[in-house]
Design a protein around this motif. Sequence first.
Motif, mmCIF file in Angstrom:
data_model
loop_
_atom_site.group_PDB
_atom_site.id
_atom_site.type_symbol
_atom_site.label_atom_id
_atom_site.label_comp_id
_atom_site.label_asym_id
_atom_site.label_seq_id
_atom_site.Cartn_x
_atom_site.Cartn_y
_atom_site.Cartn_z
ATOM 1 N N ALA A 92 0.832 -1.208 0.000
ATOM 2 C CA ALA A 92 0.000 0.000 0.000
ATOM 3 C C ALA A 92 0.864 1.255 0.000
ATOM 4 C CB ALA A 92 -0.931 -0.006 1.209
ATOM 5 N N LEU A 93 1.938 1.240 0.806
ATOM 6 C CA LEU A 93 2.829 2.402 0.859
ATOM 7 C C LEU A 93 3.530 2.617 -0.479
ATOM 8 C CD1 LEU A 93 4.416 1.922 4.413
ATOM 9 C CD2 LEU A 93 2.812 3.712 3.704
ATOM 10 N N THR A 94 3.954 1.522 -1.093
ATOM 11 C CA THR A 94 4.635 1.623 -2.389
ATOM 12 C C THR A 94 3.712 2.198 -3.450
ATOM 13 O OG1 THR A 94 6.070 -0.261 -1.878
ATOM 14 C CG2 THR A 94 5.819 0.324 -4.191
ATOM 15 N N ARG A 95 2.481 1.682 -3.500
ATOM 16 C CA ARG A 95 1.530 2.173 -4.492
ATOM 17 C C ARG A 95 1.103 3.618 -4.189
ATOM 18 N NH1 ARG A 95 1.742 0.797 -8.961
ATOM 19 N NH2 ARG A 95 -0.483 0.634 -9.520
ATOM 20 N N ARG A 96 1.033 3.968 -2.914
ATOM 21 C CA ARG A 96 0.706 5.343 -2.547
ATOM 22 C C ARG A 96 1.800 6.293 -3.032
ATOM 23 N NH1 ARG A 96 -3.431 8.617 -1.801
ATOM 24 N NH2 ARG A 96 -2.151 9.831 -3.256
#
Length: 253
Positions: A53-57
């Motif tokens: 999720a952090l990477t895609r954010r």
Amino acid sequence: MESKITALLALQAVERQLAQVRGRLRARKSGVSAQQKKIDQLRADYDALREKALTRRRDADRLELDLRQRDEQVTKQRAALNTAKTNKEYAAILTHINTLRADNSKLEEEALAIIQEVEVINQDAAKLLAQVEQEQQRLTEIQNFTSGEIERLETMAADLSQKRVAAAQAVAPEILEQFDRLAETYEGEAMALIEPQGGSARKGPESYVCGGCYMTLSPEHVVALLSREDLRTCNNCGRILYLQQHADKAKSK
């Protein structure tokens, strides 16, 4: 022979109980361990989702930054329209603006898709976290249930271990070494009863089998156990053999 067999059967009785208690103890402890591994795996899955999720954010943030820069270019190009000196220059600037807008529209769609993906990932992560909490509660219940049982089984195992030491003192060292090796191989069942097969009460059995592996045994084993001071072992599984009368005598003591 009866004295050797009787001593071994006494040791076998304790060994069998000890193996059973140790098995139950392993099962109780493995239940706690298995539950903890389940929780650890769920936590690892949760951490992986959070990292995703952090990477895609971050990917979405980069797209949004790119969009702002492109919007600035559109604003500048609009201002350039006012200073265009020819229709050709005006048309070129307008084409560039339209291209930027089309690209920006695609970027907006991509950024929106990523944001929606992040929302789904976060929802999945929240479900996993809730599952972790449920399984953690389950672990606490298992630990509370098994702690007393484990303590009781450990006490039983310690007591049986002392009884085994006492029983082993009646067995010759070389025989004890053989017994220990077999007990380890067959989970406490180092000895096997010679069981008669077929025949009749008048004529006697037609054959014998090992009560451990159920392979056919020669009558020679029976004769030897009845007449000589030799230990006999199954030719197939290697267990130490005994007769029913030996078991009956061991029970009477």
